[in-house]
Design an enzyme around this catalytic site. Structure first.
Site, PDB file in Angstrom:
ATOM      1  N   SER A 100       0.709  -1.219  -0.023  1.00 58.38           N
ATOM      2  CA  SER A 100       0.001   0.105   0.075  1.00 58.38           C
ATOM      3  C   SER A 100       0.827   1.115   0.030  1.00 58.38           C
ATOM      4  O   SER A 100       2.106   1.193   0.529  1.00 58.38           O
ATOM      5  CB  SER A 100      -0.848   0.172   1.423  1.00 58.38           C
ATOM      6  OG  SER A 100      -1.405   1.276   1.429  1.00 58.38           O
TER       7      SER A 100
ATOM      8  N   GLU B 194       0.226   3.731   1.678  1.00 58.68           N
ATOM      9  CA  GLU B 194       0.194   4.188   3.062  1.00 58.68           C
ATOM     10  C   GLU B 194       1.849   3.660   3.887  1.00 58.68           C
ATOM     11  O   GLU B 194       2.077   4.388   4.754  1.00 58.68           O
ATOM     12  CB  GLU B 194      -0.668   3.176   4.162  1.00 58.68           C
ATOM     13  CG  GLU B 194      -2.211   3.796   3.792  1.00 58.68           C
ATOM     14  CD  GLU B 194      -2.305   5.435   4.656  1.00 58.68           C
ATOM     15  OE1 GLU B 194      -2.122   5.161   5.775  1.00 58.68           O
ATOM     16  OE2 GLU B 194      -2.615   6.069   3.851  1.00 58.68           O
TER      17      GLU B 194
ATOM     18  N   TYR C 106      -1.756   0.443  10.832  1.00 58.40           N
ATOM     19  CA  TYR C 106      -1.848  -0.198   9.308  1.00 58.40           C
ATOM     20  C   TYR C 106      -0.588  -0.182   8.601  1.00 58.40           C
ATOM     21  O   TYR C 106      -0.347  -1.156   7.794  1.00 58.40           O
ATOM     22  CB  TYR C 106      -3.137   0.221   8.832  1.00 58.40           C
ATOM     23  CG  TYR C 106      -3.300  -0.025   7.360  1.00 58.40           C
ATOM     24  CD1 TYR C 106      -3.864  -1.208   7.157  1.00 58.40           C
ATOM     25  CD2 TYR C 106      -3.062   0.728   6.304  1.00 58.40           C
ATOM     26  CE1 TYR C 106      -3.828  -1.867   5.736  1.00 58.40           C
ATOM     27  CE2 TYR C 106      -2.948   0.296   5.045  1.00 58.40           C
ATOM     28  CZ  TYR C 106      -3.776  -0.864   4.711  1.00 58.40           C
ATOM     29  OH  TYR C 106      -3.860  -1.193   3.446  1.00 58.40           O
TER      30      TYR C 106
HETATM   31  P1  NDP Z   1     -11.387  -4.628   1.929  1.00 56.41           P
HETATM   32  O1  NDP Z   1     -11.179  -4.340   3.269  1.00 56.41           O
HETATM   33  O2  NDP Z   1     -12.588  -4.563   1.274  1.00 56.41           O
HETATM   34  O3  NDP Z   1     -11.255  -6.283   2.088  1.00 56.41           O
HETATM   35  C1  NDP Z   1     -10.380  -7.111   2.952  1.00 56.41           C
HETATM   36  C2  NDP Z   1     -10.510  -8.519   2.754  1.00 56.41           C
HETATM   37  O4  NDP Z   1      -9.977  -9.204   3.657  1.00 56.41           O
HETATM   38  C3  NDP Z   1     -11.975  -9.069   3.015  1.00 56.41           C
HETATM   39  O5  NDP Z   1     -12.380 -10.221   2.072  1.00 56.41           O
HETATM   40  C4  NDP Z   1     -12.079  -9.692   4.494  1.00 56.41           C
HETATM   41  O6  NDP Z   1     -13.055 -10.778   4.647  1.00 56.41           O
HETATM   42  C5  NDP Z   1     -10.795 -10.255   4.160  1.00 56.41           C
HETATM   43  N1  NDP Z   1     -10.124 -10.788   5.628  1.00 56.41           N
HETATM   44  C6  NDP Z   1      -9.898  -9.814   6.566  1.00 56.41           C
HETATM   45  N2  NDP Z   1      -9.405 -10.534   7.708  1.00 56.41           N
HETATM   46  C7  NDP Z   1      -9.150 -11.892   7.159  1.00 56.41           C
HETATM   47  C8  NDP Z   1      -8.959 -12.945   7.723  1.00 56.41           C
HETATM   48  N3  NDP Z   1      -8.286 -13.016   8.880  1.00 56.41           N
HETATM   49  N4  NDP Z   1      -8.892 -14.021   6.908  1.00 56.41           N
HETATM   50  C9  NDP Z   1      -9.048 -14.176   5.692  1.00 56.41           C
HETATM   51  N5  NDP Z   1      -9.754 -13.104   5.157  1.00 56.41           N
HETATM   52  C10 NDP Z   1      -9.777 -11.835   5.935  1.00 56.41           C
HETATM   53  O7  NDP Z   1      -9.989  -4.343   1.314  1.00 56.41           O
HETATM   54  P2  NDP Z   1      -9.664  -3.832  -0.145  1.00 56.41           P
HETATM   55  O8  NDP Z   1     -10.653  -4.902  -1.164  1.00 56.41           O
HETATM   56  O9  NDP Z   1     -10.144  -2.384  -0.431  1.00 56.41           O
HETATM   57  O10 NDP Z   1      -8.187  -4.174  -0.348  1.00 56.41           O
HETATM   58  C11 NDP Z   1      -7.647  -5.295  -0.645  1.00 56.41           C
HETATM   59  C12 NDP Z   1      -6.054  -5.305  -0.236  1.00 56.41           C
HETATM   60  O11 NDP Z   1      -5.329  -4.246  -0.690  1.00 56.41           O
HETATM   61  C13 NDP Z   1      -6.162  -5.129   1.415  1.00 56.41           C
HETATM   62  O12 NDP Z   1      -5.050  -5.990   1.814  1.00 56.41           O
HETATM   63  C14 NDP Z   1      -5.685  -3.668   1.666  1.00 56.41           C
HETATM   64  O13 NDP Z   1      -5.310  -3.415   2.819  1.00 56.41           O
HETATM   65  C15 NDP Z   1      -4.821  -3.455   0.427  1.00 56.41           C
HETATM   66  N6  NDP Z   1      -4.802  -2.160  -0.351  1.00 56.41           N
HETATM   67  C16 NDP Z   1      -5.989  -1.371  -0.577  1.00 56.41           C
HETATM   68  C17 NDP Z   1      -5.949  -0.497  -1.091  1.00 56.41           C
HETATM   69  C18 NDP Z   1      -7.154   0.433  -1.642  1.00 56.41           C
HETATM   70  O14 NDP Z   1      -7.194   1.518  -1.973  1.00 56.41           O
HETATM   71  N7  NDP Z   1      -8.451  -0.409  -1.701  1.00 56.41           N
HETATM   72  C19 NDP Z   1      -4.753   0.476  -1.498  1.00 56.41           C
HETATM   73  C20 NDP Z   1      -3.551  -0.298  -1.194  1.00 56.41           C
HETATM   74  C21 NDP Z   1      -3.937  -1.603  -0.546  1.00 56.41           C
HETATM   75  P3  NDP Z   1     -14.523 -10.311   5.131  1.00 56.41           P
HETATM   76  O15 NDP Z   1     -15.290  -9.750   4.107  1.00 56.41           O
HETATM   77  O16 NDP Z   1     -14.916 -11.436   5.679  1.00 56.41           O
HETATM   78  O17 NDP Z   1     -14.083  -9.337   6.417  1.00 56.41           O
HETATM   79  P1  GDR Z   2      -6.876   5.781   3.678  1.00 53.43           P
HETATM   80  O1  GDR Z   2      -8.410   5.863   3.053  1.00 53.43           O
HETATM   81  O2  GDR Z   2      -6.592   6.050   4.840  1.00 53.43           O
HETATM   82  O3  GDR Z   2      -6.158   6.461   2.567  1.00 53.43           O
HETATM   83  O4  GDR Z   2      -6.620   4.174   3.118  1.00 53.43           O
HETATM   84  P2  GDR Z   2      -9.862   6.756   3.777  1.00 53.43           P
HETATM   85  O5  GDR Z   2     -10.744   6.824   2.535  1.00 53.43           O
HETATM   86  O6  GDR Z   2     -10.169   6.043   5.075  1.00 53.43           O
HETATM   87  O7  GDR Z   2      -9.250   8.192   4.131  1.00 53.43           O
HETATM   88  C1  GDR Z   2      -8.755   8.975   2.981  1.00 53.43           C
HETATM   89  C2  GDR Z   2      -8.564  10.323   3.861  1.00 53.43           C
HETATM   90  O8  GDR Z   2      -9.537  10.819   4.057  1.00 53.43           O
HETATM   91  C3  GDR Z   2      -9.465  11.725   5.340  1.00 53.43           C
HETATM   92  N1  GDR Z   2     -10.922  11.845   5.687  1.00 53.43           N
HETATM   93  C4  GDR Z   2     -11.773  10.876   6.100  1.00 53.43           C
HETATM   94  N2  GDR Z   2     -11.582   9.395   6.089  1.00 53.43           N
HETATM   95  C5  GDR Z   2     -12.633   8.617   6.461  1.00 53.43           C
HETATM   96  N3  GDR Z   2     -12.750   7.223   6.230  1.00 53.43           N
HETATM   97  N4  GDR Z   2     -13.832   9.201   6.797  1.00 53.43           N
HETATM   98  C6  GDR Z   2     -13.918  10.459   7.073  1.00 53.43           C
HETATM   99  O9  GDR Z   2     -15.116  11.104   7.452  1.00 53.43           O
HETATM  100  C7  GDR Z   2     -12.845  11.452   6.552  1.00 53.43           C
HETATM  101  N5  GDR Z   2     -12.520  12.807   6.545  1.00 53.43           N
HETATM  102  C8  GDR Z   2     -11.494  13.017   6.217  1.00 53.43           C
HETATM  103  C9  GDR Z   2      -8.600  10.688   6.034  1.00 53.43           C
HETATM  104  O10 GDR Z   2      -8.112  11.234   7.183  1.00 53.43           O
HETATM  105  C10 GDR Z   2      -7.688  10.288   5.013  1.00 53.43           C
HETATM  106  O11 GDR Z   2      -6.499  11.336   4.868  1.00 53.43           O
HETATM  107  C11 GDR Z   2      -7.177   3.421   2.161  1.00 53.43           C
HETATM  108  C12 GDR Z   2      -7.326   2.024   2.438  1.00 53.43           C
HETATM  109  O12 GDR Z   2      -8.135   1.269   1.301  1.00 53.43           O
HETATM  110  C13 GDR Z   2      -6.029   1.291   2.973  1.00 53.43           C
HETATM  111  O13 GDR Z   2      -6.503  -0.078   3.155  1.00 53.43           O
HETATM  112  C14 GDR Z   2      -5.238   1.594   1.614  1.00 53.43           C
HETATM  113  O14 GDR Z   2      -4.115   0.925   1.905  1.00 53.43           O
HETATM  114  C15 GDR Z   2      -4.914   2.854   1.308  1.00 53.43           C
HETATM  115  O15 GDR Z   2      -6.410   3.466   1.166  1.00 53.43           O
HETATM  116  C16 GDR Z   2      -3.898   3.056   0.238  1.00 53.43           C
END
Ligand code: NDP
Ligand code: GDR
Length: 324
Positions: A126, A128, A150
């Site tokens: 990520s 992050e 995280y």
């Molecule tokens: P989500 O939170 O939507 O999905 C996370 C998934 O992980 C769910 O299917 C959840 O299952 C599963 N999970 C959590 N804990 C366990 C466990 N102990 N065993 C098996 N499965 C588990 O995340 P995203 O799809 O948005 O992201 C996918 C991956 O990419 C994550 O690792 C995230 O950190 C990473 N990432 C995401 C980004 C983004 O912008 N979306 C950017 C960069 C990285 P359940 O549905 O049962 O909770």
């Molecule tokens: P992020 O996503 O932390 O970048 O992680 P999120 O959408 O939670 O926050 C993005 C930015 O928005 C600001 N923010 C708020 N965020 C949330 N959730 N709710 C609010 O009300 C709000 N107001 C302002 C946050 O402070 C932050 O700066 C996501 C996840 O998908 C991670 O798993 C992944 O790795 C990174 O993106 C890349």
């Protein structure tokens, strides 16, 4: 023979889009299903693929359950998308986050090494990890400085992936993905929180939207585009690490403005700042340079930010209208 893929995190946003992509490519798609008290398959159902994927009870923190799944499927490719992925929660549940997002990556890699070491492995790293940025635009050479439990956990997952590649010659790649969103995004993330609120406010079901830091800047892309980069990484002869991003960064405030404007509203009339949503340490700005993914993988994002916001708001307008 059709290739087989195993996805941990198949019920999440990316897991659902990736499963759909792999099915379209003719893969047999299998996924780990972690035990929950209620149904988590709504995304797979929404994409119309729930009956096309094979789900296996397993939790990535449980080595033997992952080994069993690997023995059953013998996958050509394994995509590790499972994590506790909500940054804000990671301060309240740092140990759970460490377990699900860091240690579990070692669990999966160990299971692969012991069971099917030829399986190609993708780790969901990520942006992050860049946290307090050490360069104005981040690429594969930028030093990391995570700002949340995280981010710290993802850094372990990233380096253990690199380490297994270098130690055991495994085909293990890490995608350093910047934020990517979609109508299937969890409601707790800021983009979907906004698109859902816009729809509710427009339809008279909500009055205000309570938000945290509107000045944070993110490089937001469409999840459907980003899962293609994951697949491309595992098709390369050599494993490697790639930044995946759009290269454009805007503030949360600007995201609000565009989303409200799409339905003819002014965000300033509805957004209320609530200190509850500020974080103990913030990632102020992220902007990625995906030049390496472009040249080596031939990957580029297809969806503009405006198209993404329109897609998300329109989907929530339909969902809210369909509610009783
Ligand atoms: P989500 O939170 O939507 O999905 C996370 C998934 O992980 C769910 O299917 C959840 O299952 C599963 N999970 C959590 N804990 C366990 C466990 N102990 N065993 C098996 N499965 C588990 O995340 P995203 O799809 O948005 O992201 C996918 C991956 O990419 C994550 O690792 C995230 O950190 C990473 N990432 C995401 C980004 C983004 O912008 N979306 C950017 C960069 C990285 P359940 O549905 O049962 O909770
Ligand atoms: P992020 O996503 O932390 O970048 O992680 P999120 O959408 O939670 O926050 C993005 C930015 O928005 C600001 N923010 C708020 N965020 C949330 N959730 N709710 C609010 O009300 C709000 N107001 C302002 C946050 O402070 C932050 O700066 C996501 C996840 O998908 C991670 O798993 C992944 O790795 C990174 O993106 C890349």
């Amino acid at each position: 023979m059709a290739k087989r893929a195993l996805i941990s995190g198949i019920t999440g946003q990316d897991g659902a889009y990736l499963a759909k992509l792999l099915l379209q490519k003719g893969y047999g798609v299998h996924g780990l299903l972690a035990r929950r008290s209620s149904d988590t398959s709504w995304r797979l159902r929404e994409l119309g693929i729930l009956t096309e994927v094979q789900l296996i009870d397993a939790d990535i923190s449980d080595l033997s359950s992952v080994v069993r799944a690997l023995q059953l499927v013998q996958p050509d490719e394994y995509y590790n998308l499972a994590a506790q992925s909500f940054v804000a929660t990671s301060w309240f549940q740092p140990l759970l986050t460490t377990n699900a997002t860091a240690t579990s990556v070692a669990v999966v890699l160990e299971a692969l090494r012991l069971t099917t070491p030829k399986t190609r492995f993708y780790q969901a790293s990520s942006s992050e990890m860049f946290g307090k940025i050490q360069a104005p635009v981040q690429d594969e050479t930028t030093p990391f400085y995570p700002r949340s439990p995280y981010g710290v956990a993802k850094l372990f997952g990233h380096w253990i992936t690199v380490n297994y590649r270098e130690s055991f010659g495994m085909h293990a790649s890490s995608g350093i993905l910047f934020n990517h969103e979609s109508p299937l995004r969890g409601i707790e993330f800021v983009t979907r929180k906004i698109s859902d609120a816009v729809a509710r406010i427009k339809q008279g079901k909500q009055r205000e939207l309570r938000m945290g830091n509107l000045d944070a800047r993110r490089d937001w892309g469409f999840a459907g585009d980003f899962v293609e980069a994951m697949w491309l990484m595992l098709q390369q002869a050599e494993p490697s690490d790639y930044v995946v991003a759009t290269g454009r960064t805007i503030t949360v405030r600007e995201f609000c403005r565009i989303a409200f404007q799409h339905v003819g509203l002014n965000y300033e009339d509805h957004v209320v700042i609530d200190p509850k949503f500020f974080r103990p340490a913030e990632v102020d700005v992220l902007q990625g340079n995906a030049a390496r993914a472009r040249t080596k993988l031939g990957w580029r994002p297809k969806t503009s930010l405006e198209e993404l916001i329109t897609m998300m708001v329109d989907a929530d307008m339909r969902r809210v209208a369909a509610e009783a």
